[in-house]
Write a protein that holds these residues in place. Sequence first.
Motif, PDB file in Angstrom:
ATOM      1  N   GLY A  10       3.645 -59.687  50.285  1.00 50.80           N
ATOM      2  CA  GLY A  10       4.807 -60.244  50.975  1.00 50.80           C
ATOM      3  C   GLY A  10       5.736 -61.015  50.089  1.00 50.80           C
ATOM      4  N   GLY A  11       5.390 -61.134  48.799  1.00 42.96           N
ATOM      5  CA  GLY A  11       6.283 -61.781  47.852  1.00 42.96           C
ATOM      6  C   GLY A  11       6.013 -63.247  47.609  1.00 42.96           C
ATOM      7  N   ASP A  12       5.165 -63.846  48.449  1.00 40.29           N
ATOM      8  CA  ASP A  12       4.844 -65.264  48.282  1.00 40.29           C
ATOM      9  C   ASP A  12       3.343 -65.447  48.471  1.00 40.29           C
ATOM     10  OD1 ASP A  12       4.687 -67.984  48.143  1.00 40.29           O
ATOM     11  OD2 ASP A  12       5.807 -68.385  49.998  1.00 40.29           O
ATOM     12  N   VAL A  13       2.655 -65.831  47.403  1.00 36.84           N
ATOM     13  CA  VAL A  13       1.200 -66.004  47.497  1.00 36.84           C
ATOM     14  C   VAL A  13       0.791 -67.454  47.264  1.00 36.84           C
ATOM     15  CG1 VAL A  13       0.642 -63.621  46.850  1.00 36.84           C
ATOM     16  CG2 VAL A  13       0.931 -65.359  45.057  1.00 36.84           C
ATOM     17  N   ARG A  14       1.763 -68.356  47.270  1.00 39.54           N
ATOM     18  CA  ARG A  14       1.440 -69.755  47.001  1.00 39.54           C
ATOM     19  C   ARG A  14       0.443 -70.294  48.027  1.00 39.54           C
ATOM     20  NH1 ARG A  14       3.445 -72.911  43.498  1.00 39.54           N
ATOM     21  NH2 ARG A  14       5.151 -71.441  43.114  1.00 39.54           N
ATOM     22  N   GLY A  15      -0.699 -70.768  47.519  1.00 39.16           N
ATOM     23  CA  GLY A  15      -1.727 -71.322  48.388  1.00 39.16           C
ATOM     24  C   GLY A  15      -2.563 -70.286  49.115  1.00 39.16           C
ATOM     25  N   LYS A  16      -2.276 -69.005  48.885  1.00 37.07           N
ATOM     26  CA  LYS A  16      -3.006 -67.937  49.587  1.00 37.07           C
ATOM     27  C   LYS A  16      -4.152 -67.408  48.717  1.00 37.07           C
ATOM     28  CE  LYS A  16       1.072 -66.439  52.179  1.00 37.07           C
ATOM     29  NZ  LYS A  16       2.032 -65.329  52.446  1.00 37.07           N
ATOM     30  N   VAL A  17      -5.201 -66.941  49.389  1.00 31.04           N
ATOM     31  CA  VAL A  17      -6.337 -66.359  48.688  1.00 31.04           C
ATOM     32  C   VAL A  17      -6.067 -64.885  48.430  1.00 31.04           C
ATOM     33  CG1 VAL A  17      -8.786 -65.751  48.829  1.00 31.04           C
ATOM     34  CG2 VAL A  17      -7.997 -67.998  49.637  1.00 31.04           C
ATOM     35  N   VAL A  18      -6.219 -64.452  47.182  1.00 31.77           N
ATOM     36  CA  VAL A  18      -6.116 -63.040  46.817  1.00 31.77           C
ATOM     37  C   VAL A  18      -7.451 -62.626  46.200  1.00 31.77           C
ATOM     38  CG1 VAL A  18      -4.934 -61.298  45.430  1.00 31.77           C
ATOM     39  CG2 VAL A  18      -3.639 -63.230  46.398  1.00 31.77           C
ATOM     40  N   ALA A  19      -8.058 -61.576  46.730  1.00 36.72           N
ATOM     41  CA  ALA A  19      -9.346 -61.087  46.216  1.00 36.72           C
ATOM     42  C   ALA A  19      -9.099 -60.046  45.132  1.00 36.72           C
ATOM     43  CB  ALA A  19     -10.174 -60.482  47.340  1.00 36.72           C
ATOM     44  N   VAL A  20      -9.826 -60.168  44.033  1.00 32.41           N
ATOM     45  CA  VAL A  20      -9.720 -59.228  42.914  1.00 32.41           C
ATOM     46  C   VAL A  20     -11.100 -58.620  42.674  1.00 32.41           C
ATOM     47  CG1 VAL A  20      -9.299 -58.989  40.438  1.00 32.41           C
ATOM     48  CG2 VAL A  20      -7.791 -60.435  41.829  1.00 32.41           C
ATOM     49  N   LEU A  21     -11.183 -57.309  42.765  1.00 37.02           N
ATOM     50  CA  LEU A  21     -12.421 -56.597  42.475  1.00 37.02           C
ATOM     51  C   LEU A  21     -12.284 -55.897  41.127  1.00 37.02           C
ATOM     52  CD1 LEU A  21     -13.431 -54.970  45.889  1.00 37.02           C
ATOM     53  CD2 LEU A  21     -13.956 -57.251  44.992  1.00 37.02           C
ATOM     54  N   GLY A  22     -13.128 -56.288  40.177  1.00 36.72           N
ATOM     55  CA  GLY A  22     -13.096 -55.694  38.841  1.00 36.72           C
ATOM     56  C   GLY A  22     -12.333 -56.568  37.863  1.00 36.72           C
ATOM     57  N   LEU A  23     -13.019 -57.000  36.813  1.00 37.89           N
ATOM     58  CA  LEU A  23     -12.414 -57.856  35.802  1.00 37.89           C
ATOM     59  C   LEU A  23     -12.490 -57.250  34.404  1.00 37.89           C
ATOM     60  CD1 LEU A  23     -13.909 -61.237  37.075  1.00 37.89           C
ATOM     61  CD2 LEU A  23     -11.532 -60.484  37.313  1.00 37.89           C
ATOM     62  N   THR A  24     -13.504 -56.436  34.139  1.00 36.89           N
ATOM     63  CA  THR A  24     -13.640 -55.809  32.823  1.00 36.89           C
ATOM     64  C   THR A  24     -12.556 -54.746  32.638  1.00 36.89           C
ATOM     65  OG1 THR A  24     -15.247 -54.257  33.762  1.00 36.89           O
ATOM     66  CG2 THR A  24     -16.107 -56.236  32.686  1.00 36.89           C
ATOM     67  N   PHE A  25     -12.326 -54.359  31.380  1.00 34.49           N
ATOM     68  CA  PHE A  25     -11.221 -53.423  31.126  1.00 34.49           C
ATOM     69  C   PHE A  25     -11.527 -52.018  31.625  1.00 34.49           C
ATOM     70  CE2 PHE A  25     -13.655 -52.098  27.455  1.00 34.49           C
ATOM     71  CZ  PHE A  25     -13.209 -50.816  27.163  1.00 34.49           C
ATOM     72  N   LYS A  26     -12.822 -51.725  31.831  1.00 37.76           N
ATOM     73  CA  LYS A  26     -13.242 -50.443  32.383  1.00 37.76           C
ATOM     74  C   LYS A  26     -14.620 -50.642  32.997  1.00 37.76           C
ATOM     75  CE  LYS A  26     -14.824 -47.234  29.601  1.00 37.76           C
ATOM     76  NZ  LYS A  26     -14.988 -46.257  28.492  1.00 37.76           N
ATOM     77  N   PRO A  27     -15.108 -49.691  33.792  1.00 35.64           N
ATOM     78  CA  PRO A  27     -16.449 -49.855  34.351  1.00 35.64           C
ATOM     79  C   PRO A  27     -17.547 -49.621  33.320  1.00 35.64           C
ATOM     80  CG  PRO A  27     -15.480 -47.776  35.083  1.00 35.64           C
ATOM     81  CD  PRO A  27     -14.410 -48.520  34.327  1.00 35.64           C
TER      82      PRO A  27
END
Length: 433
Positions: free
Chosen positions: A308-325
Amino acid sequence: MKITMIGSGYVGLVSGACFADFGHDVVCVDLDEAKIEALRGGKVPIFEPGLADLIERNARAGRISFTTELAPAVARAEVVFIAVGTPSRRGDGHADLSFVEAAAADIARAMDGFTVVVTKSTVPVGTGDEVERIIATTRPDGEFAVVSNPEFLREGAAIEDFKRPDRIVIGSEDTRALGVMREAYRPLSLNKSPILEMNRRSAELTKYAGNAFLATKITFINEIADLCEKTGADVQQVARGMGLDKRIGSKFLNAGPGYGGSCFPKDTLALLKTAQDFEAPQTIVEAVVQTNEKRKRAMGRKVIQAIGGDVRGKVVAVLGLTFKPNTDDMRDSPAIAIVQTLQDAGAVVHAYDPEGMPNASQMFEDVVYFDDPYAAMKDAEGLAIVTEWDEFRALNLTKVQSLLKGLVLVDLRNIYDRGELEMLGIKYVAVGR
């Protein structure tokens, strides 16, 4: 054959374990006492599928051992591989060869009889000449030959790549050294793996040229993905149409958030610096490097826009942090720039990765980590899939729907079907589709 591996990092451990599995007698050397003690105790400091079992089996059979004492390990060896790190040098991007040069001097002082010294580390053109000069200066009476034998190991599939390689590149014009190298790799003759013998400088450049070309394919399809989004085309269909052309091939045509890892970023930079030194500009590779760096942040902005263009204070989930599996490697992972972009915009990042969280925790501040993907996405305003681990390919989408506060899934690896998600009322944003 008696082989010594200087450096017990990713390349040294995989290569040493595979040579031992061929039946050679291998000693792996490293100055890090904690690492060597861990290896002696059966603990492998990196995650690579199958590596721990391979080391354990060959250690039990007495074919591989670990030490911090370089001199006796070199003195016993017919072949000494230099497999130390060559990171980008701070300030100018050149490959830092200090570890290679130090290893060369140490080898010179310790070698006993004719010794083949092999640069396995990824090094710029002409490094073999410098290694040869260091050894000859340090040990004028020494009998040796310096060979380039670059590695072509994919993290997550390194053992398979070593044992069933597309090719083995050996850079030397010394007849005696070539004979020793053929014997080292003789077990691969059963697989009919081609051995390419060439001059040393050609071998050194082959590694850099190969990685730069693959990085170019990735960056090319990512830019085509951007065009697909603007025109209503589907990058997966375009990539398939391209890849079936045998002149192009389908590998490395998966659109995504950009390349990362231990090789492509530093090797493309090192190639550019070498090109500058030799006054042979590599403008295509230069554009690839610049485009790839910009893309990582752009993918973070893509996630923000989807929510929505504004994520201030909002929780965003990220799955996967390594550069590849199938690796725990966080080096230059696109996730780094994506998470930083989200945090810069005020988001609270909840993250999960099967192997990368210990390394990620050393890089990020204020990221909240979870033990499974569903816990990470609970009450999040949106979910971003950044790395295509197998366990993310078949998430329970009904459960995803019930856990997300904001029904947005940003799939930066194009592993899901839009229709299935939209039937559940989940907004689906992919790359180039």
